[in-house]
Write an enzyme that holds these catalytic residues in place. Structure first.
Site, short mmCIF file in Angstrom:
data_model
loop_
_atom_site.label_atom_id
_atom_site.label_comp_id
_atom_site.label_asym_id
_atom_site.label_seq_id
_atom_site.Cartn_x
_atom_site.Cartn_y
_atom_site.Cartn_z
CG HIS A 1 -1.73 -1.16 1.48
ND1 HIS A 1 -2.87 -1.45 0.75
CD2 HIS A 1 -1.61 -2.16 2.38
CE1 HIS A 1 -3.42 -2.56 1.21
NE2 HIS A 1 -2.68 -3.03 2.18
O1 RIB Z 1 -5.22 -0.29 4.83
C1 RIB Z 1 -3.84 -0.24 4.57
C2 RIB Z 1 -3.17 0.80 5.41
O2 RIB Z 1 -3.34 0.47 6.78
C3 RIB Z 1 -1.65 0.87 5.20
O3 RIB Z 1 -1.21 2.19 5.43
C4 RIB Z 1 -1.12 -0.04 6.26
O4 RIB Z 1 0.20 0.32 6.67
C5 RIB Z 1 -2.08 0.22 7.38
O5 RIB Z 1 -1.65 1.42 8.05
#
Ligand code: RIB
Ligand code: CA
Length: 312
Positions: free
Chosen positions: A242
């Site tokens: 992500h």
């Molecule tokens: O949903 C994904 C996000 O939530 C990313 O930033 C991961 O690191 C968690 O913080």
């Protein structure tokens, strides 16, 4: 080309760690500081993990600040089930020796935005938006001085990952997200819609390990750990990486495509709390406040990641 001045606001988190490493490895980026927030794991761990990552990159000079230890008005929800008890589970990591800055992260954000020329600092939040919203509430004068916010959070077609409706970063502090999305700062949103197209396949993880560097080995070990949850949940061939999508966008925006649309945050309904209600088809006349990213050149993204991480 002048490096882009950024502050990364983060809750490491294996994917946050890769975003920080990508920023530190890239000459296009001038990382002014890292502000830690409670999210994946509690604040004492997220600030410690941010320092661990800086030391892994050989950058104990980077300033790391601790910020808010809970959401604006709700109890903290964490994600040890995804990231492990330490937040950086996978490899064993030594405790950091570099110092944590004494200044509170929110005060650092405010001071930096007031001292840097207006319109030159980009905020890159990759965790819950508590620090950013608190800074905007405490010092509204800084809002107009922010060049852009490029954040990881939200979901629309990809639906939620912590509830059926909401993505984790927004869900943890929906009131903070509402403030940030309504602030009027140019906003680029990296939702699950795009991050789920950037999967850590076996070949991509092997490319990290093939670097033969400590950074490559750590990133491979983190993604090996991190992906087990998403692969079991989605039956996918890897996990979505992500947070590095935000930094990659700043380095090479041509890797991404999206649509300038209205995005509002649900804060009233328990059922859909934290949902990013994205007007993708323009059925309302609500202001178009966000570039909502929907697609990525995944091969190009991982090629950039591998090339840059190999420099550390
Ligand atoms: O949903 C994904 C996000 O939530 C990313 O930033 C991961 O690191 C968690 O913080
Ligand atoms: Ca994160």
């Amino acid at each position: 080309m002048t490096p882009r001045k950024i502050i990364i606001d983060t809750d490491p988190g294996q994917d946050d760690a890769v975003a920080i490493l990508l920023a530190l490895a890239s000459p296009e980026i001038d990382l002014l500081g890292i502000t830690a927030v409670a999210g994946n794991v509690p604040l004492p761990l997220t600030e410690k993990n941010a320092r661990i990552v800086c030391e892994l990159a050989g950058r104990p000079d980077v300033r790391v600040f601790a910020g808010c230890d809970r959401p604006l008005s709700r109890p903290l929800v964490t994600a040890e089930h995804v990231h492990g008890k330490t937040g950086l589970d996978g490899p064993q990591m030594a405790d950091p020796t570099m110092p944590l800055q004494d200044q509170h992260a929110v005060d650092f954000i405010i001071q930096t935005l007031r001292e840097e020329p207006s319109g030159t600092v980009t905020l890159v939040p990759v965790g819950p938006l508590t620090n950013i919203a608190t800074a905007f509430q405490r010092a509204p004068d800084i809002i107009a001085r922010v060049r852009e916010i490029v954040l990881m959070g939200g979901a629309y077609f990809a639906v939620g990952n912590i509830t059926p409706a909401a993505e984790f970063n927004i869900y943890v502090d929906p009131e903070a997200a509402k403030i940030v999305f309504a602030a009027g700062v140019p906003l680029v949103v990296m939702p699950l819609d795009v991050t789920h197209k950037a999967l850590t396949t076996r070949a991509r993880i092997d490319a990290f390990r093939a670097m033969g560097t400590r950074v490559g080995d750590m990133v491979a070990a983190w993604t090996d750990f991190f992906e087990r949850f998403d692969m079991a949940k989605y039956g996918s061939e890897g996990a979505p990486l992500h947070d590095p999508c935000t930094v990659a966008y700043l380095i090479d925006p041509s890797l991404f495509s999206g649509r300038l649309i209205n995005v509002e945050i649900e804060t009233g309904s328990e059922l859909t709390l934290g949902m990013t209600v994205a007007d993708w088809w323009g059925v309302t006349d609500r202001p178009k406040n966000a570039l909502f990213i929907g697609d990525i050149d995944a091969e190009g993204f991982y090629a950039l990641l591998a090339e840059r991480l190999a420099r550390l």
